[in-house]
Scaffold this active site. Structure first.
Site, PDB file in Angstrom:
ATOM      1  CG  HIS A 150      -1.676  -1.233   1.438  1.00 58.68           C
ATOM      2  ND1 HIS A 150      -2.854  -1.543   0.801  1.00 58.68           N
ATOM      3  CD2 HIS A 150      -1.351  -2.306   2.199  1.00 58.68           C
ATOM      4  CE1 HIS A 150      -3.254  -2.749   1.177  1.00 58.68           C
ATOM      5  NE2 HIS A 150      -2.355  -3.245   2.011  1.00 58.68           N
ATOM      6  CB  SER A 209      15.047  21.897 -15.123  1.00 61.53           C
ATOM      7  OG  SER A 209      14.277  23.072 -15.302  1.00 61.53           O
ATOM      8  CE  LYS A 256      12.837  19.774 -11.745  1.00 62.30           C
ATOM      9  NZ  LYS A 256      11.679  19.109 -11.258  1.00 62.30           N
ATOM     10  CD  GLU A 266      10.192  12.053 -15.490  1.00 57.35           C
ATOM     11  OE1 GLU A 266       9.309  12.734 -14.971  1.00 57.35           O
ATOM     12  OE2 GLU A 266      11.256  12.538 -15.933  1.00 57.35           O
TER      13      GLU A 266
END
Ligand code: ARG
Length: 460
Positions: A158, A279, A285, A292
């Site tokens: 969970h 970024s 970043k 992804e």
């Protein structure tokens, strides 16, 4: 507009302008060139050995096919849209090179059995490539597992910290998934390995063809038994796409974990520069782009499966041009899957594990509470339900005192359950917890090491 020179005998006019863009498949089915040439070679040889065409014509055709193959290999072949597809492109060029003998190659053959054969050969090779790439990924996961058989991380259910596990065990869970993916491709490959050639347009042929020999020449196990099925079946492509979709979902799960793990909130791993990007606005970043994209591309592969399933679902026997829609879906899925597997292998090989961050996260939230309950069952002979209750009360008390379970003084535990002895302290650390999970398939370092040895035997 003139009629098509390959099939335009009964046509007076040519196709509508828009059809020149709409019908050709050459832009994508040129990827079947190698398979089409192989099929034509096997077919020409068989035609000659069966006396359907002369030996001389067959030799001329075979030499001509070699010349066409060389042109394609050297990038000199001019693919023409007005010739629709790879089959007509190759045949037309063959005629330019060798003259009238080329016209005999299409005896006892149709583009319908031809394309079905070419495509099976292509998908068979794609299954093999997928197997190779999956094997590399599994090998990399097993290697990383070997470095981390005792590295403790939180195991989740969970998405809540549940019980400590080892990073090696976690890596091997993915090795198992990708191992089943290999099996699925191997299984699909076994079933698809039958030859449609000789089925001609749909009904078979009146020429005395030898389908066994052609099948064997192309590495197929046997000829397909029903000509209507042979030219129209695309379940082999669906099986490939289904296996690819399932493999892509496994990649997606792993990619999703990497995205989480490399976030500053987790810091479990650091992905290498090779698989991250910056970024353009936020200098701090370090984005897990590769992970992804692997996750995102899963949708494409599933989309490819759904698209083809939708094409074939309502078709009457036998061939229909709808089936021309099969190839782009499979090519797209294969390209996507193969690149994703390679990227994932690179990410896994390169990633740096932050064992301290993993351990600290594993320690949060009383992850050895089950070990305490199990001790109460094993040593004090409590029924598990009662043990669960007592352990819960002890966790609550530890929480109030802001102490980890293995730091909670014995007296505090005895205040809740007087029969508890100092022996309990042996089971409350993270290390003791993972070491105790010795059941077959469990996370104990010893068990993980055994599995790594087994993987060593399973991998080539
Ligand atoms: N380009 C076609 C395909 O991809 C080849 C078979 C065409 N057959 C036909 N009778 N039009 O399926």
């Amino acid at each position: 507009m003139v009629a098509n020179k390959m099939w335009g005998g009964r046509f007076e006019g040519g196709p509508a302008k828009i059809m020149e863009e709409f019908t050709p498949s050459i832009d994508f089915d040129k990827r079947l060139a190698e398979q089409d040439l192989a099929g034509s070679r096997a077919h020409a040889r068989m035609l000659a050995s069966q006396g359907i065409i002369s030996k001389t014509d067959a030799d001329v055709i075979l030499k001509g096919l070699d010349a066409v193959a060389a042109e394609i290999a050297e990038g000199k072949f001019a693919f023409r849209r007005d010739l629709e597809d790879i089959h007509l492109n190759i045949e037309a060029r063959l005629a330019e090179i060798v003259g009238p003998a080329a016209g005999r190659l299409h005896t006892a053959r149709s583009r319908n059995d031809q394309v079905a054969t070419d495509f099976r050969l292509w998908v068979r090779a794609a299954c093999e490539r997928a197997d190779g790439k999956l094997t590399e990924l599994i090998g990399t996961l097993v290697k990383r597992a070997g470095e981390h058989t005792a590295t403790i991380m939180p195991g989740f259910t969970h998405m809540q910290g549940a019980q400590p596990v080892t990073f090696g065990h976690h890596c091997l869970a993915y090795a198992e998934m990708f191992g089943r993916d290999r099996d699925r491709f191997a299984d699909a490959q076994k079933r698809l390995n039958e030859c449609p050639l000789g089925s001609a347009a749909l009904a078979g042929t009146s020429f005395p063809v030898d389908r066994e020999t052609v099948a064997r020449a192309l590495g197929f196990a046997r000829p397909m038994r029903n000509s209507l099925d042979a030219v129209s079946a695309r379940d082999f492509a669906l099986e490939y796409l289904a296996a690819a979709t399932i493999a892509a979902t496994h990649l997606s799960k792993l990619a999703g974990e990497l995205v989480q793990w490399c976030s500053p909130q987790f810091r479990f791993v650091r992905l290498s520069d090779a698989f991250t990007t910056g970024s353009s606005i936020m200098p701090q970043k370090r984005n897990p782009d590769a992970a992804e994209l692997v996750r995102g591309k899963t949708g494409r592969v599933l989309g490819d499966f759904v698209a083809l399933a939708t094409v074939v679902k309502g078709l009457v026997l036998a061939y229909g041009s709808d089936l021309q829609e099969d190839k782009e879906r499979v090519f797209d899925a294969a390209d996507t899957l193969e690149r994703s597997l390679a990227v994932m292998t690179g990410m896994i090989a390169d990633l740096a594990v932050n064992a301290e961050a993993m351990r600290a996260a594993a320690n949060a939230g009383y992850p050895t509470a089950t070990d305490l309950a199990d001790w109460l069952v094993r040593v004090l002979q409590k029924p598990f339900r009662e043990a669960h209750h007592i352990a819960g009360a002890i966790v609550k008390h530890a929480e109030e005192l802001k102490l980890d379970l293995d730091k909670l003084p014995l007296a505090e535990m005895q205040a809740i359950e007087p029969a508890i002895t100092a022996d309990v302290l042996n089971v409350l650390s993270l290390e003791a917890s993972v070491a105790s999970r010795m059941s077959y398939g469990g996370t104990a370092p010893e068990r993980v090491r055994e599995q790594i040895i087994l993987w060593g035997k399973r991998l080539p």
